[in-house]
Design an enzyme around this catalytic site. Structure first.
Site, short mmCIF file in Angstrom:
data_model
loop_
_atom_site.label_atom_id
_atom_site.label_comp_id
_atom_site.label_asym_id
_atom_site.label_seq_id
_atom_site.Cartn_x
_atom_site.Cartn_y
_atom_site.Cartn_z
N LYS A 1 -9.35 0.15 -5.73
CA LYS A 1 -9.99 -0.22 -4.47
C LYS A 1 -10.89 0.91 -3.98
CE LYS A 1 -6.06 1.21 -1.57
NZ LYS A 1 -4.96 0.76 -0.71
N HIS B 1 -12.01 -2.08 9.61
CA HIS B 1 -11.00 -2.78 10.41
C HIS B 1 -11.59 -3.23 11.74
CE1 HIS B 1 -8.31 -0.42 7.74
NE2 HIS B 1 -7.60 -1.52 7.79
N ASP C 1 -10.03 -7.64 0.44
CA ASP C 1 -9.30 -6.85 1.42
C ASP C 1 -8.83 -7.83 2.49
OD1 ASP C 1 -8.20 -4.72 2.79
OD2 ASP C 1 -10.00 -3.48 2.70
N ARG D 1 -7.68 10.33 1.64
CA ARG D 1 -7.14 9.36 0.68
C ARG D 1 -7.87 9.46 -0.66
NH1 ARG D 1 -7.96 3.89 3.69
NH2 ARG D 1 -6.70 3.02 1.98
N ARG E 1 3.80 2.93 3.13
CA ARG E 1 4.63 1.98 3.87
C ARG E 1 6.12 2.30 3.76
NH1 ARG E 1 -0.16 1.05 6.04
NH2 ARG E 1 -1.45 -0.42 4.87
N ASP F 1 0.87 -1.18 0.00
CA ASP F 1 0.00 0.00 0.00
C ASP F 1 0.90 1.22 0.00
OD1 ASP F 1 -2.95 -0.80 0.60
OD2 ASP F 1 -1.80 -2.00 2.01
#
Length: 362
Positions: free
Chosen positions: A169, A182, A251, A139, A72, A64
């Site tokens: 995505k 999450h 995901d 984002r 990252r 990502d």
């Protein structure tokens, strides 16, 4: 035989147990997180090591690398790139923003390719609505489908030109979710026409992309019981209504939006029609549980995987990386704090427990 799975690993180098597991499980690919990143030489050694475990020197290695909160690889070895919404803010001109997005993605592809990473989980095609959970937030490239489509296409083009596969995505759209998948299972109650006009639009426009990641969200207009990742109705909609013919991966299976054991989550996702399952946190026992219910990659899924990998260009578009970096960050300079160039003195701390732990942010 290659299995229909993508796995993470625990650290900067593989353990003996990880090497043995990957050699036996033979996943289609791997995914890296901040816990796996130190120096360019270390990352390159890790990607080589991962591929060696399955005997495939061109196996997919994903990351990502969006910019902003989800990046990252960052300072001091790589630039800190801006989040999606910074481009239009910096330029106030859709066409200028499009050129900057493409250039930024081309530069990210350069960074990734140098260390052996060939798939970026970008672009984010979610279109936020007012009041939605900020897990998407900045984002997103914009607040309307046309802007997200235009800038998302530019990001995909930049990655492809640099020899890195884009992955759109979170299909069929995460911008209307009022919870973080999450931690919880979001439910979207919008009717199908509303979803089609807003949420689905960027995905339909980029249906030619090689890979897509699903959303762990229940859309009551599609399937009142199951999240899109595990819904045959939702996967069929992605194929037919959205026109997506590429490779569909889940995901992260370890996200709390999904219920049941890891093996059950993997089984239900593949049964629904996903081509690949993604497990991110590097927990060996969890990966073993996923592997027990994940069969080999075959049939149409295998063909789609091969077609996706065939999209990687062998000779990337020519790039003077030093000059391009300077041009990019000069264009962004002073417009947003998130858009600074390389700063070897700046540490980049994990922005959330999800990033530290390795869950794919959605």
């Amino acid at each position: 035989m290659t299995s229909a799975a993508i796995y993470g690993c625990s650290g900067h180098r593989l353990t003996e147990d990880e090497r043995a597991f990957f050699a036996e499980a033979r996943p289609w690919g791997f995914i890296l997180f901040r816990r796996n990143i130190d120096t360019p030489d270390q990352v390159r050694a890790l990607t080589d090591e991962l591929r060696a475990t399955i005997g495939d020197p061109e196996a997919p290695v994903l990351i990502d690398q969006e910019g902003g909160r989800v990046q990252r690889m960052g300072p001091p070895h790589w630039p800190k790139y801006p989040p999606g919404d910074a481009y239009l803010k910096a330029t106030n001109d859709p066409l200028a923003a499009r050129e900057l997005v493409r250039l930024g993605a081309r530069l990210m592809a350069h960074d990734l390719r140098e260390v052996g990473i060939n798939v970026d989980l970008l672009p984010v095609l979610d279109v936020p609505v007012p009041g939605a959970h900020d897990i998407v937030g900045d984002r997103a490239y914009g607040c309307d489908p046309a802007t997200v489509t235009r800038l998302g296409r530019a990001a995909a083009e930049g990655l492809l030109a640099g020899g890195v596969l884009p992955c759109i995505k979170h299909m069929p759209g995460h911008g209307r979710a009022f919870a973080d998948s999450h931690k919880d299972l979001p439910t979207v109650h919008a009717d199908l026409d509303t979803l089609d006009d807003w949420d689905f639009a960027p995905f339909k426009a980029l249906s030619d992309m090689p890979l897509a990641m699903t959303a762990h969200i229940v859309f009551t207009a599609i399937d009142r019981k199951r999240p899109a990742t595990q819904s045959k109705k939702a996967i069929r909609l992605m194929r037919e209504r959205l026109g997506f013919g590429g490779l569909i991966l889940t995901d992260d299976l370890s996200m709390q939006a999904l219920r049941g054991s890891l093996g059950e989550r993997a089984h239900q996702s593949l049964k629904a029609g996903c081509d690949l399952v993604l497990h991110c946190n590097g927990d060996l026992a969890e990966m073993q549980a996923v592997a027990e219910t994940t069969g080999r990659l075959k049939g149409r899924a295998k063909a789609r995987a091969e077609a996706a990998m065939a999209r990687i260009v062998r000779s990337p578009e020519p790039l003077d990386a030093t000059a391009a970096h300077a041009r990019f960050f000069q264009a962004m300079a002073g417009k947003t704090d998130a858009a600074r160039g390389p700063d070897v003195g700046e540490a980049q701390a994990p922005s959330s427990s999800a990033e530290r732990g390795g869950a794919t942010k959605t």
